[in-house]
Design an enzyme around this catalytic site. Sequence first.
Site, PDB file in Angstrom:
ATOM      1  N   CYS A  47      28.589  25.444  12.012  1.00 45.12           N
ATOM      2  CA  CYS A  47      30.007  25.061  11.901  1.00 45.12           C
ATOM      3  C   CYS A  47      30.887  26.265  11.570  1.00 45.12           C
ATOM      4  O   CYS A  47      31.904  26.506  12.240  1.00 45.12           O
ATOM      5  CB  CYS A  47      30.172  23.942  10.876  1.00 45.12           C
ATOM      6  SG  CYS A  47      29.226  24.151   9.358  1.00 45.12           S
TER       7      CYS A  47
HETATM    8  N1  LIG Z   1      26.352  18.864   8.288  1.00 48.62           N
HETATM    9  C1  LIG Z   1      27.028  19.710   9.063  1.00 48.62           C
HETATM   10  O1  LIG Z   1      28.279  19.821   8.985  1.00 48.62           O
HETATM   11  C2  LIG Z   1      26.292  20.564  10.052  1.00 48.62           C
HETATM   12  C3  LIG Z   1      27.045  21.360  10.935  1.00 48.62           C
HETATM   13  C4  LIG Z   1      26.380  22.168  11.871  1.00 48.62           C
HETATM   14  C5  LIG Z   1      24.989  22.181  11.890  1.00 48.62           C
HETATM   15  N2  LIG Z   1      24.285  21.417  11.018  1.00 48.62           N
HETATM   16  C6  LIG Z   1      22.817  21.477  11.089  1.00 48.62           C
HETATM   17  O2  LIG Z   1      22.352  20.257  11.669  1.00 48.62           O
HETATM   18  C7  LIG Z   1      21.087  19.905  11.127  1.00 48.62           C
HETATM   19  C8  LIG Z   1      21.178  18.502  10.535  1.00 48.62           C
HETATM   20  O3  LIG Z   1      22.170  18.537   9.525  1.00 48.62           O
HETATM   21  P1  LIG Z   1      22.662  17.225   8.750  1.00 48.62           P
HETATM   22  O4  LIG Z   1      23.881  17.631   8.007  1.00 48.62           O
HETATM   23  O5  LIG Z   1      22.691  16.064   9.670  1.00 48.62           O
HETATM   24  O6  LIG Z   1      21.443  17.042   7.721  1.00 48.62           O
HETATM   25  P2  LIG Z   1      21.000  15.709   6.935  1.00 48.62           P
HETATM   26  O7  LIG Z   1      22.169  14.820   6.753  1.00 48.62           O
HETATM   27  O8  LIG Z   1      20.283  16.194   5.729  1.00 48.62           O
HETATM   28  O9  LIG Z   1      19.971  15.024   7.939  1.00 48.62           O
HETATM   29  C9  LIG Z   1      18.710  15.594   8.241  1.00 48.62           C
HETATM   30  C10 LIG Z   1      17.910  14.654   9.113  1.00 48.62           C
HETATM   31  O10 LIG Z   1      16.625  15.246   9.348  1.00 48.62           O
HETATM   32  C11 LIG Z   1      15.586  14.304   9.001  1.00 48.62           C
HETATM   33  N3  LIG Z   1      14.444  15.050   8.447  1.00 48.62           N
HETATM   34  C12 LIG Z   1      14.411  15.750   7.291  1.00 48.62           C
HETATM   35  N4  LIG Z   1      13.216  16.371   7.141  1.00 48.62           N
HETATM   36  C13 LIG Z   1      12.473  16.039   8.237  1.00 48.62           C
HETATM   37  C14 LIG Z   1      11.152  16.349   8.669  1.00 48.62           C
HETATM   38  N5  LIG Z   1      10.355  17.163   7.959  1.00 48.62           N
HETATM   39  N6  LIG Z   1      10.701  15.819   9.836  1.00 48.62           N
HETATM   40  C15 LIG Z   1      11.505  15.014  10.585  1.00 48.62           C
HETATM   41  N7  LIG Z   1      12.778  14.666  10.221  1.00 48.62           N
HETATM   42  C16 LIG Z   1      13.250  15.175   9.062  1.00 48.62           C
HETATM   43  C17 LIG Z   1      16.242  13.394   7.979  1.00 48.62           C
HETATM   44  O11 LIG Z   1      15.684  12.098   8.089  1.00 48.62           O
HETATM   45  P3  LIG Z   1      14.787  11.386   7.018  1.00 48.62           P
HETATM   46  O12 LIG Z   1      15.177  11.903   5.652  1.00 48.62           O
HETATM   47  O13 LIG Z   1      15.054   9.948   7.230  1.00 48.62           O
HETATM   48  O14 LIG Z   1      13.452  11.805   7.431  1.00 48.62           O
HETATM   49  C18 LIG Z   1      17.671  13.291   8.494  1.00 48.62           C
HETATM   50  O15 LIG Z   1      17.768  12.316   9.501  1.00 48.62           O
HETATM   51  C19 LIG Z   1      20.759  20.967  10.062  1.00 48.62           C
HETATM   52  O16 LIG Z   1      19.900  21.929  10.599  1.00 48.62           O
HETATM   53  C20 LIG Z   1      22.125  21.575   9.740  1.00 48.62           C
HETATM   54  O17 LIG Z   1      22.056  22.899   9.293  1.00 48.62           O
HETATM   55  C21 LIG Z   1      24.905  20.599  10.110  1.00 48.62           C
END
Ligand SMILES: NC(=O)c1ccc[n+]([C@@H]2O[C@H](COP(=O)([O-])OP(=O)(O)OC[C@H]3O[C@@H](n4cnc5c(N)ncnc54)[C@H](OP(=O)(O)O)[C@@H]3O)[C@@H](O)[C@H]2O)c1
Length: 345
Positions: A149
């Site tokens: 982001c």
């Molecule tokens: N948030 C932002 O604004 C943003 C912006 C750009 C990029 N990103 C990137 O996008 C990615 C996701 O971000 P997010 O904000 O959506 O994170 P999040 O809200 O913490 O969600 C992470 C997801 O990954 C799953 N997960 C966690 N550990 C796992 C594992 N070992 N195996 C399989 N699934 C797993 C979790 O599901 P369960 O807990 O149900 O397993 C959850 O659905 C990250 O890499 C982040 O850096 C985020």
Amino acid sequence: MAKIGIAGASGYTGLELLRLLVNHPEAEIGFLTSETYPGESISKVFPSLSGFIDTKLSSIKSVSSNICDILFLALPHTTSMEKVPYFLKGHTKVIDLSADYRLKDPAIFKKWYSLPHKQTAILKEAVYGLPEIHREKIKSARLVANPGCYPTSITLALAPIVTEKWVDLSSIIIDSKSGISGAGRKGSLATQFSEVNEGISAYNIAAHRHTPEIEQELSALAKTNVQVSFSPHLVPITRGMLSTVYINLKHNLSTVKLVEHFKNFYKGEPFIRILPLGEYANSHFTVSSNFCDIGVQVDERNQRAIITSAIDNLIKGASGQAIQNMNLMLGISETTGLNFPGIFP
Ligand SMILES: NC(=O)c1ccc[n+]([C@@H]2O[C@H](COP(=O)([O-])OP(=O)(O)OC[C@H]3O[C@@H](n4cnc5c(N)ncnc54)[C@H](OP(=O)(O)O)[C@@H]3O)[C@@H](O)[C@H]2O)c1
């Protein structure tokens, strides 16, 4: 109709992908994964989706590799790294929202993420998914590394001028502010209400992991090594991001000319709005949209350009941009499913 899978559907970017895809005319949601809620309906986990989709979540371990056309990996970094080769074996195209395939140089990845990159061959073919810069390559990519982001808001603010001889590339200073959802759904002490509410804090100054990503993209544009000073801040809003970027000019330029330059550079770009003279980016007006608003000003007393850039971290900074990339990979109009204004107030 493309069959879509979302790994990490129970997270913030996963939910945002779903919210945007349930009404997408060319996408059919196939499978959704979660390790915390396997067997549970997605509309039970997120009642906002009730009446739109009630697909059951499954563990990513139970998903076969050839089950969809486009797979979004909305997983924490390092988790995506090992999943990508498995899904690329079939005909599936992958859009990875994590940082795992963004940095071209494995040595730089190792330095900033403190672990060696385990998929260096696949890393070579990953295309950095910033459509305004890499549109043609994205169209034929099998693997798209969706940008972070902060790097999205910052690269878009600087792309029109790092290519110009009249800027001093050694002078770039970036001050960015992010809403708390940037840290994901999984809680930590730093993102608890009482820790963030009514306060603004800087963090990871000169050490944030998005720094090499910003430098990689700016260096490629400038065709020379570019280093930046980057100071991120957390602000007590749920979503939204504002970056203010400073760069010295080698000779004075009027704001009118600089605004004109930005307008020409982004002419025809559906999601970039160059603000009129004297207006600055405001996160209020890009939240819940895929737009990036850019305000341009010259500080003539100090011979410096000051660019402001606002996005929604979860949309243009993550899931909206991922869908923009999907549209390009499917060969359909880039704005499909994304052409709506933000929500204010
Ligand atoms: N948030 C932002 O604004 C943003 C912006 C750009 C990029 N990103 C990137 O996008 C990615 C996701 O971000 P997010 O904000 O959506 O994170 P999040 O809200 O913490 O969600 C992470 C997801 O990954 C799953 N997960 C966690 N550990 C796992 C594992 N070992 N195996 C399989 N699934 C797993 C979790 O599901 P369960 O807990 O149900 O397993 C959850 O659905 C990250 O890499 C982040 O850096 C985020």
